[in-house]
Motif scaffolding. Structure first.
Motif, PDB file in Angstrom:
ATOM      1  N   GLN A  43       0.833  -1.206   0.000  1.00 11.93           N
ATOM      2  CA  GLN A  43       0.000   0.000   0.000  1.00 11.93           C
ATOM      3  C   GLN A  43       0.868   1.257   0.000  1.00 11.93           C
ATOM      4  N   PHE A  60      -1.244  -1.665  -3.712  1.00 12.16           N
ATOM      5  CA  PHE A  60      -2.536  -2.052  -3.179  1.00 12.16           C
ATOM      6  C   PHE A  60      -3.219  -0.816  -2.605  1.00 12.16           C
ATOM      7  N   SER A  61      -4.498  -0.943  -2.377  1.00 18.78           N
ATOM      8  CA  SER A  61      -5.232   0.153  -1.741  1.00 18.78           C
ATOM      9  C   SER A  61      -6.217  -0.417  -0.736  1.00 18.78           C
ATOM     10  N   GLU A  62      -6.458   0.351   0.326  1.00 21.90           N
ATOM     11  CA  GLU A  62      -7.457   0.015   1.338  1.00 21.90           C
ATOM     12  C   GLU A  62      -7.260  -1.400   1.891  1.00 21.90           C
ATOM     13  N   THR A  63      -6.070  -1.638   2.412  1.00 17.95           N
ATOM     14  CA  THR A  63      -5.766  -2.957   2.987  1.00 17.95           C
ATOM     15  C   THR A  63      -5.978  -2.992   4.495  1.00 17.95           C
ATOM     16  N   GLU A  64      -6.399  -1.890   5.085  1.00 13.98           N
ATOM     17  CA  GLU A  64      -6.443  -1.801   6.546  1.00 13.98           C
ATOM     18  C   GLU A  64      -7.370  -2.851   7.161  1.00 13.98           C
TER      19      GLU A  64
END
Length: 594
Positions: A408, A413-417
């Motif tokens: 991220q 990648f995005s929005e892996t939280e």
């Protein structure tokens, strides 16, 4: 099939297929760009003159001319040196002199010559496919070499030309020196053979045969083999491919691949033998489209034998070595399918655990940062946890979360939280299952990346599970969650009971009783009754004894009942038989009174 030596005959090999085919006009919308009026004059080149004579003597003469030129007139002698090196087939050296000439400045009338040399330099350095067919020089009616070079650029870019365009290309070959033809003739002959233009192919082959560097070259023998194979003469084709394969250039490598392909097609080579040969061929040529083609053939051979891990390693090499190509796109698609198959077999239990672990480690080394791999890694870790391999599962959850964070940060990648929070919870559960209590507690502490009440509750519950399992009653009691779960209420009551705080323990058991009623575990019910007794609440003891029908199922209940029964026998009228039957058991469990 059994191959026997054969010396292919030029005319016979190139006459196979469709002899005497008539010349066709350019098909509509295909082949050759229209010959529009060129904005530049025809280039005046002296390539053939530059190609004659002793190399060293001519180069020294040109360098002398450069050395005696005025400081403000270095462009023209540098351009002469560029042309000399083009004529001698030295594309990279020509490029250096051409760039320097342009930097020094050139008269305007030299523009066509500069453009022509730049075009030829790219062809010599293997970059013809990057040249656009719309270059006006390629359609210049007054440049004799234009039809030949136009066809070379088109074919290198993947176009299929008409016979007329190919005929013009063959006839224009005489305008170029041998060193340039050494590059262009094999490419054009290949196009003629693959298009079944046999008469034009014969003419191009004759030129190659007469060429000092091409007459016995790997390119010539490979192309003879292609002509023979297309004509159904497989033995002759094999013989020619074999002669080509003895070389060391790209055409020799094409010969090696052709031998393998022909042998497979004729069932002269088993799948495992094909794989062995392709593994060897992989390192014989490692660049350009031919290198990508070799790797793709190898990957397909690995897949054919269900060697999924080996295939994935090769497919990854294609993606990294040849990005943004059709080969890379195909490799990505094949890799997804192979990973899906591997993990499906592993998760279904069709693979031994050791094989699943080894395979996952090899795949992860190449595909960790690929989209979608984190979900596969999570499923792998889940499987390990379900099979009791808690340490490996915990490490996999951690590594997956860390790679997601790095990916991220890098924009991969995005929005892996949310997934990282989920992996954190699973890691804590794996650590707890493996008895790594201190580390499990550490993992449960700290805020979540994304607020999620369910995960927060499960982390808190896991923390209290650790405290309960390790007898850390004070820490458990200090938790005091706002919305305590059922397990926490039970653990809190047991912790207070263990500390001997009977009044508080009874109150905590009452909270459990309020939520569970008759479903309250017998062991907790027994402790609740004993807490009430030790807190001096006799009336509550009587009420509980009547309200808890499952007390006799509690471990150690007989001892508790015996003790309470001797002190207050009137409160257990319905349980006296149970007490008397278990009095001996009660004493064994610690009641030594008389």
């Amino acid at each position: 099939m059994a191959f026997k030596p054969c010396i292919p005959v030029l005319v016979t090999a190139l006459a196979l297929g469709a002899p005497g085919a008539a010349l066709a006009d350019v098909p509509e919308g295909g082949g050759v760009p229209p010959r529009e009026a060129a904005p530049l004059a025809a280039p005046e080149l002296r390539l053939k003159a530059q190609a004659r004579g002793d190399f060293v003597a001519r180069r020294l003469a040109l360098l002398d001319a450069l050395g005696t030129a005025a400081p403000d007139a270095l462009g023209p002698p540098l351009l002469d040196l560029a042309e000399f090196h083009v004529a001698r087939g030295l594309g990279y050296e020509a490029g250096s002199f051409l760039a320097r000439a342009q930097a020094e400045g050139l008269p305007a009338e030299e523009a066509p010559r500069v453009a022509a040399l730049a075009l030829l330099q790219r062809i010599l350095t293997g970059r013809a496919d990057s040249l656009g067919q719309s270059d006006p020089l390629l359609s210049h009616p007054d440049w004799p070499a234009a039809p030949h070079l136009r066809a070379m650029v088109a074919v290198s870019g993947g176009a299929r030309l008409s016979e007329l365009a190919m005929l013009e290309a063959e006839e224009a070959a005489g305008a170029l020196p041998d060193r340039i033809l050494e590059v262009t003739l094999p490419v054009l002959l290949e196009a003629a053979v693959e298009s079944d233009y046999w008469e034009i192919g014969h003419a191009l082959a004759a030129r190659m045969l007469a060429h000092s560097a091409l007459g016995d070259s790997a390119a010539f023998h490979y192309l003879l083999g292609r002509a023979a194979e297309r004509g159904g003469e497989e033995v002759a084709a094999f013989d020619s491919y074999l002669r080509a394969a003895r070389g060391s250039d790209a055409w020799a490598h094409k010969g090696r691949l052709a031998i393998i392909s022909l042998a497979v097609r004729t069932e002269a080579l088993a799948p495992r033998e094909r794989l062995t040969l392709l593994r060897q061929a992989r390192w014989r040529w490692t660049r350009g489209p031919l290198g990508a083609r070799t790797l793709m053939a190898l990957a397909e051979a690995e897949i054919a034998l269900s060697h999924r891990i080996a295939a994935l390693e090769v497919l990854n090499a294609i993606g990294h070595s040849y990005p943004e190509t059709l080969y890379a796109q195909k490799a990505a698609t094949l890799a997804e399918a192979q990973m899906d198959a591997f993990y499906a077999h592993g998760l279904a239990g069709d693979l031994a655990i050791a094989d699943f672990v080894r395979g996952h480690a090899r795949i992860a080394a190449d595909y960790r940062m690929e989209p979608g791999f984190a979900e596969r890694a999570e499923a792998f870790a889940d499987h390990m946890l379900a099979n009791g391999i808690t340490g490996l599962a915990a490490r996999e959850y951690l590594e997956t979360a860390e790679f997601l964070a790095v990916g991220q940060d890098l924009g991969l990648f995005s929005e892996t939280e949310a997934m990282r929070d989920r992996l954190r919870l699973k890691r804590a559960e794996a650590l707890f299952a493996g008895g790594q209590y201190a580390l499990a507690v550490e993992v449960t502490r700290g805020p979540l990346l994304v607020p999620d009440p369910e995960i927060a509750t499960r982390l808190a519950a896991l923390r209290t599970d650790v405290y309960a399992a390790t007898g850390r009653d004070r820490e458990l009691l200090d938790e005091a969650p706002e919305d305590p779960a059922r397990d926490y209420l039970r653990q809190r009551a047991e912790a207070l009971f263990a500390q001997g705080d009977w009044t508080a323990a009874l109150a905590a058991y009452e909270d459990v009783w309020a939520g569970e009623g008759a479903a309250m575990p017998p062991a907790l019910a027994a402790h609740m009754l004993l807490a009430a007794h030790r807190a001096g609440q006799a009336e509550r003891v009587r009420e509980l004894a009547e309200a808890l029908p499952r007390l006799d199922e509690a471990p150690g209940w007989a001892a508790i009942a015996a003790r309470l029964g001797r002190q207050r026998p009137d409160i257990f009228p319905l349980r006296r038989g149970v007490i008397e039957a278990a009095i001996g058991e009660g004493r064994d469990e610690g009641d030594t009174g008389g």
